[in-house]
Motif scaffolding. Sequence first.
Motif, mmCIF file in Angstrom:
data_model
loop_
_atom_site.group_PDB
_atom_site.id
_atom_site.type_symbol
_atom_site.label_atom_id
_atom_site.label_comp_id
_atom_site.label_asym_id
_atom_site.label_seq_id
_atom_site.Cartn_x
_atom_site.Cartn_y
_atom_site.Cartn_z
ATOM 1 N N MET A 1 25.582 -44.921 -15.013
ATOM 2 C CA MET A 1 24.669 -44.870 -16.158
ATOM 3 C C MET A 1 25.048 -45.951 -17.176
ATOM 4 N N LYS A 2 24.058 -46.736 -17.561
ATOM 5 C CA LYS A 2 24.306 -47.792 -18.543
ATOM 6 C C LYS A 2 24.036 -47.234 -19.941
ATOM 7 N N ILE A 3 25.017 -47.392 -20.831
ATOM 8 C CA ILE A 3 24.834 -46.902 -22.207
ATOM 9 C C ILE A 3 24.750 -48.101 -23.127
ATOM 10 N N SER A 4 23.654 -48.162 -23.934
ATOM 11 C CA SER A 4 23.453 -49.364 -24.743
ATOM 12 C C SER A 4 24.214 -49.336 -26.063
ATOM 13 N N LYS A 5 24.686 -48.170 -26.491
ATOM 14 C CA LYS A 5 25.499 -48.122 -27.718
ATOM 15 C C LYS A 5 26.387 -46.880 -27.701
ATOM 16 N N SER A 6 27.446 -46.906 -28.509
ATOM 17 C CA SER A 6 28.316 -45.739 -28.617
ATOM 18 C C SER A 6 27.538 -44.604 -29.264
ATOM 19 N N PRO A 7 27.540 -43.424 -28.650
ATOM 20 C CA PRO A 7 26.787 -42.318 -29.244
ATOM 21 C C PRO A 7 27.534 -41.708 -30.430
ATOM 22 N N TRP A 8 26.816 -41.501 -31.528
ATOM 23 C CA TRP A 8 27.394 -40.869 -32.711
ATOM 24 C C TRP A 8 26.873 -39.432 -32.767
ATOM 25 N N VAL A 9 27.792 -38.525 -32.982
ATOM 26 C CA VAL A 9 27.460 -37.090 -32.888
ATOM 27 C C VAL A 9 27.563 -36.430 -34.260
ATOM 28 N N LEU A 10 26.528 -35.644 -34.603
ATOM 29 C CA LEU A 10 26.567 -34.846 -35.827
ATOM 30 C C LEU A 10 26.723 -33.386 -35.415
ATOM 31 N N HIS A 11 27.792 -32.760 -35.898
ATOM 32 C CA HIS A 11 28.047 -31.360 -35.553
ATOM 33 C C HIS A 11 27.654 -30.476 -36.726
ATOM 34 N N TYR A 12 26.881 -29.400 -36.425
ATOM 35 C CA TYR A 12 26.525 -28.437 -37.479
ATOM 36 C C TYR A 12 26.702 -27.018 -36.948
ATOM 37 N N ASP A 13 27.322 -26.198 -37.772
ATOM 38 C CA ASP A 13 27.574 -24.803 -37.411
ATOM 39 C C ASP A 13 26.435 -23.944 -37.963
ATOM 40 N N GLY A 14 25.572 -23.441 -37.053
ATOM 41 C CA GLY A 14 24.409 -22.644 -37.458
ATOM 42 C C GLY A 14 24.801 -21.304 -38.049
ATOM 43 N N LEU A 31 44.528 -34.679 -26.380
ATOM 44 C CA LEU A 31 44.395 -34.194 -25.005
ATOM 45 C C LEU A 31 43.074 -34.627 -24.368
ATOM 46 N N TYR A 32 41.965 -34.514 -25.111
ATOM 47 C CA TYR A 32 40.643 -34.881 -24.566
ATOM 48 C C TYR A 32 40.183 -36.241 -25.108
ATOM 49 N N ASP A 33 40.406 -36.477 -26.375
ATOM 50 C CA ASP A 33 40.201 -37.780 -27.015
ATOM 51 C C ASP A 33 38.879 -38.469 -26.636
ATOM 52 N N VAL A 34 37.757 -37.838 -27.023
ATOM 53 C CA VAL A 34 36.455 -38.425 -26.647
ATOM 54 C C VAL A 34 36.182 -39.756 -27.362
ATOM 55 N N GLU A 35 36.921 -40.013 -28.433
ATOM 56 C CA GLU A 35 36.671 -41.269 -29.157
ATOM 57 C C GLU A 35 37.026 -42.484 -28.312
ATOM 58 N N ILE A 39 32.626 -42.108 -28.386
ATOM 59 C CA ILE A 39 31.841 -40.997 -28.946
ATOM 60 C C ILE A 39 32.410 -40.678 -30.333
ATOM 61 N N ILE A 40 31.622 -40.931 -31.365
ATOM 62 C CA ILE A 40 32.100 -40.830 -32.736
ATOM 63 C C ILE A 40 31.505 -39.603 -33.416
ATOM 64 N N ASN A 41 32.324 -38.886 -34.153
ATOM 65 C CA ASN A 41 31.850 -37.740 -34.933
ATOM 66 C C ASN A 41 31.456 -38.268 -36.323
ATOM 67 N N THR A 42 30.182 -38.112 -36.674
ATOM 68 C CA THR A 42 29.732 -38.609 -37.973
ATOM 69 C C THR A 42 29.265 -37.449 -38.858
ATOM 70 N N GLY A 43 29.303 -37.650 -40.168
ATOM 71 C CA GLY A 43 28.815 -36.622 -41.084
ATOM 72 C C GLY A 43 27.446 -36.972 -41.627
ATOM 73 N N ASN A 44 26.895 -38.094 -41.182
ATOM 74 C CA ASN A 44 25.622 -38.570 -41.738
ATOM 75 C C ASN A 44 24.521 -38.508 -40.674
ATOM 76 N N PRO A 45 23.488 -37.668 -40.887
ATOM 77 C CA PRO A 45 22.422 -37.553 -39.873
ATOM 78 C C PRO A 45 21.699 -38.872 -39.621
ATOM 79 N N LYS A 46 21.694 -39.754 -40.628
ATOM 80 C CA LYS A 46 20.967 -41.025 -40.462
ATOM 81 C C LYS A 46 21.691 -41.973 -39.499
#
Length: 212
Positions: A1-14, A31-35, A39-46
Amino acid sequence: MKISKSPWVLHYDGSSCNGCDIEVLATMTPLYDVERFGIINTGNPKHADILLLTGGINAQTAPVVRQLYNQMPDPKVVIACGICSCDGGIFKECYNILGGSDKVVPVDVYVPGCAVRPEALIDGVVKALAILEEKRVKVKESMKQGYCTVDYSKIAVRMKAEDYDPATQYDAVLTEEALREQAEAKIAQTSKTAPKPAAPVAAPKKDEGGNA
Ligand code: SF4
């Protein structure tokens, strides 16, 4: 699978018990180190491509989840993480829980588990990336033709850019009014069926010697 950019993830606890949130954090530990995969954890939905939701949805969090989704740029995907986010889970019958994340936003990937395991979560993100790439291609094609692509619960619907209205993109899920009605009906039903508390019983009187 070709990925065109690093995916940025927004996590929200419902409205989770925090079990799944701890597993989400575990994916970022050494141990898992997805970064290391970008794969980046972001706080900004934009800035986010992936909305990662944990816990069920209640009347208070429903508009927040919907707003976060609206603020994310297209293309975007939603992952329901843990059985509570998939369909309400063990809290499904609680008076305040309306159901899973798909009550308010279109969900692309369901990752079950209680709590969800980091391995399953990473697998879900990989599946989401494939969907994200598909959507990216569709958006590009639509843009070339002067259209924008709107995701109506996994069905890509093409509409003219000037007709785009984020408020109308949830035909497939509940409206604000329907959500409130559902919450009120559930509260009314629960209060009818809840057992009445036992009447208080007076403590037995003691005699002068202190015996009951
Ligand atoms: S799926 Fe289990 S661990 Fe996750 S939020 Fe629900 S109850 Fe908690």
